[in-house]
Scaffold this motif. Structure first.
Motif, PDB file in Angstrom:
ATOM      1  N   ILE A  98       0.766  -1.260   0.070  1.00 55.63           N
ATOM      2  CA  ILE A  98       0.211   0.053   0.065  1.00 55.63           C
ATOM      3  C   ILE A  98       0.735   1.097  -0.168  1.00 55.63           C
ATOM      4  O   ILE A  98       0.759   2.165  -0.698  1.00 55.63           O
ATOM      5  N   GLU A  99       1.965   1.122   0.822  1.00 59.03           N
ATOM      6  CA  GLU A  99       2.839   2.310   1.007  1.00 59.03           C
ATOM      7  C   GLU A  99       3.525   2.767  -0.551  1.00 59.03           C
ATOM      8  O   GLU A  99       3.595   3.788  -0.905  1.00 59.03           O
ATOM      9  N   ILE A 100       3.984   1.753  -1.281  1.00 55.33           N
ATOM     10  CA  ILE A 100       4.328   2.005  -2.535  1.00 55.33           C
ATOM     11  C   ILE A 100       3.323   2.266  -3.757  1.00 55.33           C
ATOM     12  O   ILE A 100       3.924   2.577  -4.881  1.00 55.33           O
ATOM     13  N   ALA A 101       2.346   2.079  -3.359  1.00 52.49           N
ATOM     14  CA  ALA A 101       1.218   2.125  -4.646  1.00 52.49           C
ATOM     15  C   ALA A 101       0.831   3.636  -4.628  1.00 52.49           C
ATOM     16  O   ALA A 101       0.743   4.535  -3.809  1.00 52.49           O
TER      17      ALA A 101
ATOM     18  N   ILE B 106      -8.368   4.733  -0.544  1.00 50.77           N
ATOM     19  CA  ILE B 106      -7.226   4.826   0.579  1.00 50.77           C
ATOM     20  C   ILE B 106      -6.256   5.845   0.302  1.00 50.77           C
ATOM     21  O   ILE B 106      -5.800   6.611   1.083  1.00 50.77           O
ATOM     22  N   LYS B 107      -5.818   5.865  -0.972  1.00 51.20           N
ATOM     23  CA  LYS B 107      -4.976   6.752  -1.571  1.00 51.20           C
ATOM     24  C   LYS B 107      -5.447   6.986  -3.158  1.00 51.20           C
ATOM     25  O   LYS B 107      -5.987   5.915  -3.827  1.00 51.20           O
TER      26      LYS B 107
END
Lengths: 213, 213
Positions: free
Chosen positions: A185-188, B197-198
């Motif tokens: 999720i962080e790199i998406a 979420i983003k």
């Protein structure tokens, strides 16, 4: 009271509604236009579809349709799923020049109950994914149910992230499956959580062709 | 301590993992099998994709792909959207025998700023939708961004619900758009809320072919 009634004749009321509507929409247009102005960067995006609700895989396949409409080439790898021939697979196999489709085989992991065999299959599927992720001719890569393979640690998350990071600059990737790991999720770039509000399955309605598969 | 170390040799640990995995998956399989056993009813389902996140329309178009893979006929009406030629439209127009595609034209409502014209367009689009909703040959109907037309009260919600209720028994319908009205959610079988979420747009990345359109 009489004045109010007069003002509320249908013609005047309709005019009012139109004026208000126009003002509201003009404001909205200004905001949207400014946002579009600011968002100009073109780059390959990494999308993650997660959550327990319906729509994760189907949304990725809707993107495949969009990509094909724009003349892009597409690579699909289905992790975990694959024992059952799905509608998307049957359909996409009609376009072998435009879509490369790889289903991992064996069905869901709780059908096989053999961790070692699942890991071997997942490793082979990731080899295929890497071929797509190193091919700049492919505009969109779908990694369907990859999150499940990551959740069961069938694949090494950091290696997966490294391979995603190293892909061609303009290539889009859509990853689907429940329980996306936080590092992914962080790199998406775009992450959507599909939340169940209600599901037909709970009402005793079967999973059906054209809806679930 | 020594005994513990002996028990943790790689072979034994791998066996343990496999046994635990097998037990866990067998339990999961029993639960899934029982649920499938209970969910046997075949019927047309009404799906609603709502929320602010990405994936509402693309998920409906993924269902179109599934339906086409199973040899079903599909009807699509795009409400609100339509000024821009989208990837899904370009692609689906390649299959005129399998897909009937109607885009309402005019683009988003904040581009037109004319409520009366939008209402006329929406009414015409609903006439087309009704033709699909009375045709038992059509297995899946997509009503893309219908929720937006309902939100702006361009269409009468109770009439829309009545027409959806009266459709052929085995026909599936997917309705998309933010802010689905509660009465529509009430009569739907499966409802998913796509939550952001983003989103790449916020990072200055443009809406791109193959992803957003």
């Amino acid at each position: 009271m009489q004045e109010q009634n007069a003002a509320a004749t249908p013609e005047v009321a309709a005019d009012d509604i139109q004026t208000r509507h126009q003002r509201r929409m003009a404001r909205k247009k200004a905001i949207v236009d400014e946002k579009i102005q600011q968002a100009q960067r073109l780059t390959g995006v990494l999308l993650v579809h997660t959550g327990n609700g319906k729509g994760k895989s189907s949304s990725a396949f809707g993107m495949v349709m969009r990509a094909l409409g724009h003349g892009m080439k597409v690579g699909v790898v289905q992790f975990i799923k694959g024992a059952m021939s799905t509608g998307e697979e049957k359909f996409l196999r009609r376009f072998p020049d435009e879509v490369q489709f790889h289903a991992m085989g064996e069905g869901y992991t709780w059908e096989t109950q053999n961790r070692e065999r699942d890991m071997e299959k997942a490793a082979l599927a990731w080899e295929q994914a890497k071929r797509f992720l190193t091919d700049p001719e492919i505009g969109l890569v779908v990694l369907d149910e990859l999150n499940i393979a990551l959740k069961y640690q069938y694949l090494d998350l950091q290696q997966v992230i490294a391979d995603l990071d190293a892909r061609p600059e303009m290539q889009h990737v859509a990853v689907t499956g429940r329980g996306a790991p936080p590092d992914l999720i962080e790199i998406a770039d775009t992450v959507t959580e599909m939340q169940v509000i209600k599901h037909a399955f709970k009402e005793g309605i079967a999973a059906q062709a054209g809806v679930e598969w």
